[in-house]
Design a protein around this motif. Sequence first.
Motif, PDB file in Angstrom:
ATOM      1  N   ARG A   1     -14.807 -40.675 -38.819  1.00  9.28           N
ATOM      2  CA  ARG A   1     -14.306 -40.743 -37.460  1.00  9.28           C
ATOM      3  C   ARG A   1     -15.261 -41.486 -36.527  1.00  9.28           C
ATOM      4  O   ARG A   1     -16.426 -41.128 -36.387  1.00  9.28           O
ATOM      5  CB  ARG A   1     -14.117 -39.296 -36.978  1.00  9.28           C
ATOM      6  N   GLN A  10     -26.447 -28.833 -22.013  1.00  9.53           N
ATOM      7  CA  GLN A  10     -25.212 -28.262 -21.470  1.00  9.53           C
ATOM      8  C   GLN A  10     -25.306 -26.729 -21.402  1.00  9.53           C
ATOM      9  O   GLN A  10     -24.892 -26.117 -20.450  1.00  9.53           O
ATOM     10  CB  GLN A  10     -24.090 -28.685 -22.426  1.00  9.53           C
ATOM     11  N   PHE A  34     -18.917 -39.919 -36.993  1.00  9.45           N
ATOM     12  CA  PHE A  34     -19.122 -38.710 -37.794  1.00  9.45           C
ATOM     13  C   PHE A  34     -18.186 -38.808 -38.970  1.00  9.45           C
ATOM     14  O   PHE A  34     -16.969 -38.758 -38.787  1.00  9.45           O
ATOM     15  CB  PHE A  34     -18.832 -37.438 -36.991  1.00  9.45           C
ATOM     16  N   VAL A  62     -16.447 -42.143 -33.011  1.00  8.95           N
ATOM     17  CA  VAL A  62     -16.357 -41.453 -31.721  1.00  8.95           C
ATOM     18  C   VAL A  62     -16.431 -42.460 -30.578  1.00  8.95           C
ATOM     19  O   VAL A  62     -15.622 -42.440 -29.657  1.00  8.95           O
ATOM     20  CB  VAL A  62     -17.487 -40.407 -31.589  1.00  8.95           C
ATOM     21  N   PRO A 116     -13.542 -38.207 -20.383  1.00  9.01           N
ATOM     22  CA  PRO A 116     -12.838 -36.994 -20.809  1.00  9.01           C
ATOM     23  C   PRO A 116     -13.634 -36.200 -21.842  1.00  9.01           C
ATOM     24  O   PRO A 116     -14.480 -36.747 -22.541  1.00  9.01           O
ATOM     25  CB  PRO A 116     -11.550 -37.524 -21.432  1.00  9.01           C
ATOM     26  N   SER A 117     -13.333 -34.908 -21.911  1.00  7.28           N
ATOM     27  CA  SER A 117     -13.986 -34.033 -22.881  1.00  7.28           C
ATOM     28  C   SER A 117     -13.770 -34.577 -24.291  1.00  7.28           C
ATOM     29  O   SER A 117     -12.669 -34.985 -24.641  1.00  7.28           O
ATOM     30  CB  SER A 117     -13.384 -32.632 -22.747  1.00  7.28           C
ATOM     31  N   GLY A 118     -14.835 -34.622 -25.072  1.00  4.85           N
ATOM     32  CA  GLY A 118     -14.726 -35.082 -26.455  1.00  4.85           C
ATOM     33  C   GLY A 118     -14.870 -36.582 -26.627  1.00  4.85           C
ATOM     34  O   GLY A 118     -14.751 -37.094 -27.742  1.00  4.85           O
ATOM     35  N   CYS A 119     -15.127 -37.320 -25.535  1.00  3.91           N
ATOM     36  CA  CYS A 119     -15.182 -38.785 -25.662  1.00  3.91           C
ATOM     37  C   CYS A 119     -16.528 -39.268 -26.187  1.00  3.91           C
ATOM     38  O   CYS A 119     -16.703 -40.460 -26.450  1.00  3.91           O
ATOM     39  CB  CYS A 119     -14.841 -39.462 -24.336  1.00  3.91           C
ATOM     40  N   GLY A 120     -17.490 -38.353 -26.332  1.00  3.95           N
ATOM     41  CA  GLY A 120     -18.744 -38.760 -26.974  1.00  3.95           C
ATOM     42  C   GLY A 120     -19.944 -38.853 -26.049  1.00  3.95           C
ATOM     43  O   GLY A 120     -20.921 -39.528 -26.376  1.00  3.95           O
ATOM     44  N   LYS A 121     -19.919 -38.154 -24.932  1.00  5.82           N
ATOM     45  CA  LYS A 121     -21.027 -38.222 -23.972  1.00  5.82           C
ATOM     46  C   LYS A 121     -22.287 -37.555 -24.524  1.00  5.82           C
ATOM     47  O   LYS A 121     -23.376 -38.122 -24.471  1.00  5.82           O
ATOM     48  CB  LYS A 121     -20.612 -37.569 -22.639  1.00  5.82           C
ATOM     49  N   THR A 122     -22.114 -36.335 -25.051  1.00  2.39           N
ATOM     50  CA  THR A 122     -23.264 -35.631 -25.632  1.00  2.39           C
ATOM     51  C   THR A 122     -23.810 -36.410 -26.827  1.00  2.39           C
ATOM     52  O   THR A 122     -25.025 -36.562 -26.989  1.00  2.39           O
ATOM     53  CB  THR A 122     -22.856 -34.201 -26.050  1.00  2.39           C
ATOM     54  N   THR A 123     -22.895 -36.934 -27.630  1.00  3.23           N
ATOM     55  CA  THR A 123     -23.292 -37.727 -28.794  1.00  3.23           C
ATOM     56  C   THR A 123     -24.129 -38.936 -28.359  1.00  3.23           C
ATOM     57  O   THR A 123     -25.150 -39.254 -28.977  1.00  3.23           O
ATOM     58  CB  THR A 123     -22.031 -38.191 -29.559  1.00  3.23           C
ATOM     59  N   HIS A 158     -19.080 -33.685 -15.830  1.00  2.00           N
ATOM     60  CA  HIS A 158     -17.623 -33.639 -15.674  1.00  2.00           C
ATOM     61  C   HIS A 158     -17.220 -33.741 -14.218  1.00  2.00           C
ATOM     62  O   HIS A 158     -16.051 -33.900 -13.901  1.00  2.00           O
ATOM     63  CB  HIS A 158     -17.073 -32.302 -16.195  1.00  2.00           C
TER      64      HIS A 158
END
Length: 248
Positions: free
Chosen positions: A13, A76, A10, A15, A34-41, A186
């Motif tokens: 950055r 989610q 992005f 990801v 971990p949260s924010g590591c790019g799973k949804t992406t 998670h």
Amino acid sequence: MAIDGLTMRFGERTVSQDIDLTIGAGEVLSIVGPSGCGKTTLLRAVAGLIPPAEGEVRIDGQTTAGTPDGVAMVFQHFGLFPWKTVEANVAYALRVRGVAKKEAQERARELITLVGLSGFEKSYPHQLSGGMQQRTGLARALAVRPRLLLMDEPFGALDAQTREVLQFELLRIWQDHPVTMLFVTHSIDEAVLFGDRIAVLNGRPSGVAELIDVTLPHPRDRSVLAAPEFLAIRERVWSLIMNADARP
Ligand SMILES: Nc1ncnc2c1ncn2[C@@H]1O[C@H](COP(=O)(O)OP(=O)(O)OP(=O)(O)O)[C@@H](O)[C@H]1O
Ligand SMILES: [Mg+2]
């Protein structure tokens, strides 16, 4: 499906970097990290919703661009249309794929029964509990008989008890109608319960720290939660997530 050298960015950055994953027909690949590591992406890239910076996603040998055929996603945060009834939400997925109104309605009703929502066909999302909204999201995804089902933390917004009920219901539904699944969660328990393999993502940018085989036999039920192998895999995943240096 194959994810090949996928890098997601992005702006400036990065990801995730250089992710290689394959998933066979009928297989469930759990993804944790971990949260924010790019799973949804990652799921959005597989669904063709955002283009990769580098690498590609192929489904049945074809590169995905735009939303590929036969891919459905459970979000989610439910992602229902608030102005449509349960039945209309489920039928919508079929209508946009060109299914005739009457047939879409019939199929929607079947799926609503399958996920245990009979009697709520005409209810609106705001009249439903979180668990019921997520059942609707699941019915909508399954209605299109997907070749690949993308699950983004499907039970994450639910209370612990509802979550557990829905987990075992989904497991039952999946065992009756196996579908290839990428399952982001998670919950380490959930990852082991559903997965044939578990991809642990970690690092910044994230990469696949380890791919773990889950050799627990199917069908699975609550009793696997106490199996020694279940506990061993859970510990392994836990230690990989906690150890930010686990990335190769
Ligand atoms: N549309 C976007 N524009 C800019 N940055 C984004 C966008 N979507 C996600 N990001 C960033 O990419 C990173 C990964 O986000 P992503 O939602 O994929 O994480 P996640 O692993 O799904 O996290 P969680 O477990 O909390 O759901 C985050 O740092 C986020 O801020
Ligand atoms: Mg996410």
